[in-house]
Enzyme design. Structure first.
Site, PDB file in Angstrom:
ATOM      1  N   CYS A 383      -1.750  -9.671  41.707  1.00  0.00           N
ATOM      2  CA  CYS A 383      -1.744  -8.216  41.843  1.00  0.00           C
ATOM      3  C   CYS A 383      -3.028  -7.602  41.280  1.00  0.00           C
ATOM      4  CB  CYS A 383      -0.475  -7.620  41.238  1.00  0.00           C
ATOM      5  SG  CYS A 383      -0.064  -6.055  42.026  1.00  0.00           S
ATOM      6  N   HIS A 511       3.537 -10.400  43.847  1.00  0.00           N
ATOM      7  CA  HIS A 511       3.932 -11.054  42.590  1.00  0.00           C
ATOM      8  C   HIS A 511       4.732 -12.322  42.902  1.00  0.00           C
ATOM      9  CE1 HIS A 511       3.059  -7.686  39.757  1.00  0.00           C
ATOM     10  NE2 HIS A 511       3.080  -7.011  40.886  1.00  0.00           N
ATOM     11  N   GLU A 513       5.609 -14.580  41.081  1.00  0.00           N
ATOM     12  CA  GLU A 513       6.464 -15.006  39.958  1.00  0.00           C
ATOM     13  C   GLU A 513       7.929 -14.635  40.163  1.00  0.00           C
ATOM     14  OE1 GLU A 513       4.112 -12.694  39.900  1.00  0.00           O
ATOM     15  OE2 GLU A 513       4.518 -11.055  38.501  1.00  0.00           O
TER      16      GLU A 513
HETATM   17  N1  GLN Z   1      -2.456  -1.253  39.163  1.00  0.00           N
HETATM   18  C1  GLN Z   1      -2.538  -1.962  40.376  1.00  0.00           C
HETATM   19  C2  GLN Z   1      -1.920  -1.206  41.543  1.00  0.00           C
HETATM   20  O1  GLN Z   1      -1.144  -0.314  41.356  1.00  0.00           O
HETATM   21  C3  GLN Z   1      -1.916  -3.332  40.253  1.00  0.00           C
HETATM   22  C4  GLN Z   1      -0.448  -3.287  40.032  1.00  0.00           C
HETATM   23  C5  GLN Z   1       0.094  -4.573  39.497  1.00  0.00           C
HETATM   24  O2  GLN Z   1      -0.627  -5.421  38.994  1.00  0.00           O
HETATM   25  N2  GLN Z   1       1.379  -4.723  39.567  1.00  0.00           N
HETATM   26  O3  GLN Z   1      -2.171  -1.493  42.682  1.00  0.00           O
END
Ligand code: GLN
Length: 549
Positions: A383, A511, A513
């Site tokens: 992410c 993600h 995970e």
């Molecule tokens: N802050 C980033 C976004 O909103 C990444 C979000 C995250 O890592 N979950 O796109």
């Protein structure tokens, strides 16, 4: 008729109620029963999405985009069943439902009160989730501690549920603490006696008491708790310290916990099939190899803030007979050239840059990416980690001076990461990100394809920003590969470097995970640990090339 197993907590929080609940579910599943699980969180937030992971632990994202408490993650990992936002009940959600009904006029003429309107709503919610799941058994974990003002309406809801479904259909487990005080090392039962008294005072009588303790419960202590708290001796369970959370089901099984439950609920006594679970625990506890993964993040003081990533790394390690040691590194410490932080980064066998929000520590994370890329250390970006890997590439390889995400710098000279178009108009911050599971299509023959072993994958998301489509061609020309995309929109979901440039440099906007399970580890984590083992000379090669379809 669904049977209910309700788990409450006494004395203090953090006794591992979630692990107890998940473990019992695992043992039921191993007997062929189908299960579902509900977590009750007695806070006013609608969901965990707006909570600081540093205070509350990670926000777990569900398939349907629900942002939930991390215990839902434990349920999914142990039970390997997908849950949805309705499986997490909070005070906020219940109050909102009741207040919306009141405004609609559903209670016309009535005075709307905590009892019975809120408590009825709680009871009905649990029943609704159980019914919809069609499961044989619905596990319900009531967060908080008996005696708290916050949890009182939920416990009253449980009392009503018990009355309504009948004693033969609801089994109540209370978790407690058995501390050891002083040099004599005597296990103390008084806190348990008190908390059970509190529970009884609200009309709930436990069928089983699970006692958290450092050492196994002494037989006399077990007997004492049984007699003072009025439960059979088979209903006093020792939940002593385990080396791995995945060992807990086996500790409970040894004590016949599930047979006690099924007998009391009038369910058949069945033999569990725990062979693969035992094998998993064995691999977790007795690994042949070890690798160190540097995990560069922000909330590294509290490892619960990245619980699912920690677990995913453990799952991947277990599948490769490897202990994964995680070396937590604050992004900020890399920015200030902290010698320890840099030494830990340089000594690591692999580097993971994790999710995050806001600019603190991001320059340090970008330097970690640069180190991984230039020194050919296996790298996984998740992410924000994926976004920052793109920023690093734009700055240092494509020479786009001032490249950044507009989350960090709204006036970035090269906004290679920018806000998703659907986010332009959004005002509210709760539940408004791009959330939940989406499909992603991979490039044939890419590292992503090899790692996943399939061309179409589905992973869960939680983000507001994305790879700016205006820069795709430019970065591709400089060698960066966008190896995964959303099928019907130009959202870049994965990036990687060609294998002749770097052994394992990969990242995802999603993600991975949240989908990792102990027996089905997330492929990207397996790839990372595998690449680290290759770099250490333990394995000959990383993910196998996939034959073209
Ligand atoms: N802050 C980033 C976004 O909103 C990444 C979000 C995250 O890592 N979950 O796109």
């Amino acid at each position: 008729m669904t049977k209910y197993i309700v788990v409450t907590g006494g004395v203090l929080s953090g006794l591992g109620k979630g692990i107890t609940t998940s473990s019992i579910g695992t043992l039921l599943k191993a007997r062929g029963f189908s299960v579902t699980a509900v977590k009750i969180d007695p806070y006013l937030n609608s969901d965990a999405g707006t909570m600081n992971p540093f205070e509350h632990g990670e926000v777990f994202v569900l398939q349907d985009g629900g942002e939930a408490d991390l215990d839902l993650g434990n349920y999914e990992r142990f039970l390997d069943i997908p849950l949805g936002r309705d499986n997490n009940i909070t005070t906020g959600k219940v109050f909102k439902t009741v207040i919306d009904k009141e405004r609609r006029g559903d209670y016309l003429g009535k005075t709307v009160q905590i009892v019975p309107h809120i408590t009825n709503e709680i009871r009905d919610w649990i029943k609704r989730v159980a019914k919809k799941s069609g499961a044989d058994i619905c596990l319900v974990e009531v967060g908080g501690t008996v005696g708290d003002i916050e949890s009182a309406p939920f416990l009253e809801g449980i009392r009503q549920l018990h009355r309504e479904v009948g004693h033969e259909n609801l089994f109540l487990i209370h978790t407690s603490l058995v501390p050891v005080v002083g040099a004599v090392g005597e296990q103390k039962t008084k806190p348990t006696q008190h908390t059970v008294r509190d529970l009884k005072s609200i009309g709930l009588h436990p069928d089983m008491i699970v006692c958290r303790s450092a050492q196994p419960l002494h037989p006399e202590i077990r007997e004492k708790i049984a007699s003072f708290c009025d439960v059979p001796e088979s209903g006093v369970v020792s939940a002593h310290d385990a080396k791995s959370i995945y060992e807990v089901p086996l500790i409970l099984e040894e004590q016949g916990v599930v047979d006690t439950i099924t007998k009391r609920l009038g369910l058949p006594t069945l033999k569990p099939d725990l062979e693969s679970w035992r094998d998993l625990v064995d691999r977790l506890l007795n690994p042949s190899h070890e690798v160190t993964v540097a995990f560069v993040g922000k909330y590294t003081d509290l490892s619960d803030s990245y619980l699912s990533i920690n677990e995913a790394l453990r799952h991947a390690g277990a599948s490769l007979d490897t202990k994964v040691r995680i070396s937590y590194i604050e992004g900020e410490a890399l920015e200030t050239n902290d010698a320890d932080a840099w030494r830990n980064l340089r000594e690591a066998d692999a580097i993971l840059v994790g999710p995050g929000f806001g600019s603190r520590g991001t320059e340090g994370k970008i330097r970690a990416v640069q180190h991984a890329r230039e020194s050919e250390v296996p790298f996984l970006g998740i992410c924000l980690g994926f976004q920052l890997a793109i920023v690093e590439y734009a700055r240092n390889v494509a020479h786009l001076k001032g490249a950044n995400s507009t989350e960090m710098d709204v006036n970035a000279a090269h906004p290679v990461i920018c806000v998703l178009p659907e986010q332009y108009e959004i005002q509210e911050l709760g539940g408004t990100m791009r959330l939940g599971a989406y499909e992603c299509v991979l490039n044939e023959g890419s590292l992503a394809h090899e790692t996943y072993g399939s061309l179409v994958i589905s992973e869960r998301h939680r983000h507001r920003y994305e790879m700016n489509p205006d820069y795709i061609a430019q970065l591709e020309k400089k060698g960066l590969i966008f190896s995964g995309r959303m099928p019907d929109r130009p959202i870049m979901e994965m990036m990687e470097l060609p294998r002749h440039i770097h052994p394992y440099f990969i990242g995802g906007q999603f993600h991975p995970e949240f989908n990792s399970r102990p027996q089905k580890p997330g492929p990207l984590f397996v790839g990372l640990v595998q690449a680290a083992l290759v770099a250490k000379g333990v394995l000959a090669h990383g993910p196998e090339p996939v034959a073209a379809a």
